[in-house]
Design a protein around this motif. Structure first.
Motif, PDB file in Angstrom:
ATOM      1  N   LEU A 283      43.411  36.368  35.581  1.00 36.03           N
ATOM      2  CA  LEU A 283      42.447  36.999  36.793  1.00 36.03           C
ATOM      3  C   LEU A 283      43.654  37.829  37.713  1.00 36.03           C
ATOM      4  O   LEU A 283      42.829  38.845  38.292  1.00 36.03           O
ATOM      5  N   VAL A 284      44.599  37.650  37.588  1.00 31.16           N
ATOM      6  CA  VAL A 284      45.759  38.564  38.321  1.00 31.16           C
ATOM      7  C   VAL A 284      46.977  38.837  37.580  1.00 31.16           C
ATOM      8  O   VAL A 284      47.073  38.007  36.952  1.00 31.16           O
TER       9      VAL A 284
ATOM     10  N   GLY B 204      53.747  45.390  42.546  1.00 33.63           N
ATOM     11  CA  GLY B 204      52.677  44.574  43.352  1.00 33.63           C
ATOM     12  C   GLY B 204      51.942  43.555  42.588  1.00 33.63           C
ATOM     13  O   GLY B 204      52.393  43.242  41.527  1.00 33.63           O
ATOM     14  N   THR B 205      50.619  43.304  43.047  1.00 30.35           N
ATOM     15  CA  THR B 205      49.826  42.489  42.381  1.00 30.35           C
ATOM     16  C   THR B 205      48.494  43.052  42.220  1.00 30.35           C
ATOM     17  O   THR B 205      48.019  43.343  43.434  1.00 30.35           O
ATOM     18  N   ARG B 206      47.630  42.776  41.163  1.00 28.68           N
ATOM     19  CA  ARG B 206      46.297  43.313  41.273  1.00 28.68           C
ATOM     20  C   ARG B 206      45.357  42.306  40.432  1.00 28.68           C
ATOM     21  O   ARG B 206      45.980  41.816  39.543  1.00 28.68           O
ATOM     22  N   LEU B 207      43.928  42.814  40.611  1.00 30.00           N
ATOM     23  CA  LEU B 207      43.161  41.886  39.875  1.00 30.00           C
ATOM     24  C   LEU B 207      43.006  42.534  38.334  1.00 30.00           C
ATOM     25  O   LEU B 207      43.033  43.854  38.134  1.00 30.00           O
ATOM     26  N   THR B 208      42.895  41.790  37.552  1.00 31.19           N
ATOM     27  CA  THR B 208      42.325  42.125  36.141  1.00 31.19           C
ATOM     28  C   THR B 208      41.011  42.593  36.167  1.00 31.19           C
ATOM     29  O   THR B 208      40.041  42.489  37.302  1.00 31.19           O
ATOM     30  N   GLN B 209      40.576  43.504  35.079  1.00 34.77           N
ATOM     31  CA  GLN B 209      38.939  43.803  34.953  1.00 34.77           C
ATOM     32  C   GLN B 209      38.132  42.289  35.298  1.00 34.77           C
ATOM     33  O   GLN B 209      37.159  42.322  35.987  1.00 34.77           O
ATOM     34  N   ARG B 210      38.563  41.161  34.871  1.00 34.96           N
ATOM     35  CA  ARG B 210      37.952  40.072  34.524  1.00 34.96           C
ATOM     36  C   ARG B 210      37.666  39.472  35.931  1.00 34.96           C
ATOM     37  O   ARG B 210      36.800  38.912  36.390  1.00 34.96           O
ATOM     38  N   GLY B 211      39.110  39.706  36.826  1.00 27.98           N
ATOM     39  CA  GLY B 211      39.129  39.124  37.947  1.00 27.98           C
ATOM     40  C   GLY B 211      38.335  39.874  39.244  1.00 27.98           C
ATOM     41  O   GLY B 211      37.493  39.193  39.878  1.00 27.98           O
ATOM     42  N   ARG B 212      38.162  41.260  38.709  1.00 21.99           N
ATOM     43  CA  ARG B 212      37.136  42.063  39.663  1.00 21.99           C
ATOM     44  C   ARG B 212      35.763  41.640  39.148  1.00 21.99           C
ATOM     45  O   ARG B 212      34.893  41.239  40.288  1.00 21.99           O
ATOM     46  N   GLN B 213      35.376  41.458  38.105  1.00 22.97           N
ATOM     47  CA  GLN B 213      34.198  41.026  37.789  1.00 22.97           C
ATOM     48  C   GLN B 213      33.658  39.538  38.378  1.00 22.97           C
ATOM     49  O   GLN B 213      32.476  39.397  39.037  1.00 22.97           O
ATOM     50  N   LEU B 214      34.850  38.741  38.246  1.00 24.43           N
ATOM     51  CA  LEU B 214      34.476  37.352  38.793  1.00 24.43           C
ATOM     52  C   LEU B 214      33.864  37.469  40.400  1.00 24.43           C
ATOM     53  O   LEU B 214      33.291  36.817  40.939  1.00 24.43           O
ATOM     54  N   VAL B 215      35.024  38.270  41.263  1.00 26.90           N
ATOM     55  CA  VAL B 215      34.714  38.449  42.642  1.00 26.90           C
ATOM     56  C   VAL B 215      33.517  39.053  42.699  1.00 26.90           C
ATOM     57  O   VAL B 215      32.616  38.758  43.638  1.00 26.90           O
TER      58      VAL B 215
END
Length: 255
Positions: A55-56, A67-78
């Motif tokens: 997710l990250v 840095g750090t970012r959300l994956t597409q799946r992480g963004r979808q979850l949020v």
């Protein structure tokens, strides 16, 4: 929010993911949601494992130095969590307009549905939190006026969001309870000592389950040997003190 019966995350963890999306940094996101750097990564590792995919993700190099970012799946979850949260709030408002106290009863039903192997379950609020070098000492105030002291690691304390006023569960296995029939003048190293009256005695082939009614509400159960029950003179109506170590208490928070 659960996956296969395991807690994936609630508002706190999704807030962390949202902060990562906003800041692009685990360090800054952790500060924003008032979480330690280690607790933030522990939460992310748990969510990644339960989700079955990252997710990250970390970014290395580049002009900004990574840095750090959300994956597409992480963004979808949020995004989906926020939709669920919004619809849930609307649903509770609608129910509240039709029945008095419905939201409180829904919370009670959710608590009653909690499954655990621990025989003793208490719901209370954190009255005091003392931080140590490795472990924290947490004092939980129960509705009946009793207090339960627990020792947990600082990482656990942070990940559970244990702060004064926060709601938490205390779980104690019946086998961790020691019964004392005559505690007058005696002193014990165990932090927790709850006195009550014996109301139920269930004798088995080897062990006996003893249930005490506490003075201001609630009960506590202990498993002791049949011989100990006989030696202590355990009987309905007898006065007994249940003692247990702070390290024997497991703390949890409502999901």
């Amino acid at each position: 929010m659960t996956v296969g019966g395991e807690n994936l995350g609630g508002a706190g963890r999704v807030e962390l993911l949202g902060a990562i999306a906003e800041c692009g940094s685990i360090t800054q996101a952790a500060k924003l949601v008032k979480m330690s750097y280690k607790a933030a990564w522990d939460a992310i590792d748990a969510m990644n494992n339960l989700a079955g995919e990252p997710l990250v993700e970390r970014l290395t190099g580049g002009k900004g130095g990574g840095g750090t970012r959300l994956t597409q799946r992480g963004r979808q979850l949020v995004d989906n969590f926020r939709i669920i949260e919004r619809e849930h709030a609307r649903y509770l408002r609608q129910l509240g307009s039709q029945a008095e106290g419905i939201a409180d009863d829904l919370l009670l039903i959710r608590r009653m549905a909690m499954k655990t192997t621990a025989r003793n379950q208490f719901l209370g609020k954190v009255a005091e939190l003392k931080q140590g070098a490795v472990n924290d000492e947490v004092t939980l105030a129960l509705p009946g006026g009793q207090h339960i002291v627990a020792i947990v690691t600082q990482g656990s304390s942070a990940s559970l969001g244990l702060v004064p006023g926060a709601e938490a569960f205390a779980l104690i296995k019946a086998s961790s309870i020691i019964l004392v029939a005559d505690s007058a003048g005696a002193r014990f190293s165990a932090r927790n000592q709850l006195a009550g009256l014996v109301t139920r005695v269930q004798t088995g082939a080897v062990n006996t389950e003893v249930v005490l009614d506490l003075p201001r509400g609630g009960t506590i159960a202990a498993i002791i040997t049949n011989q100990s029950s006989t030696d202590l003179g355990i009987a309905i109506g007898s006065s007994v003190t249940a003692i247990f170590k702070a390290s024997s208490v497991i703390l949890g928070v409502p999901a």
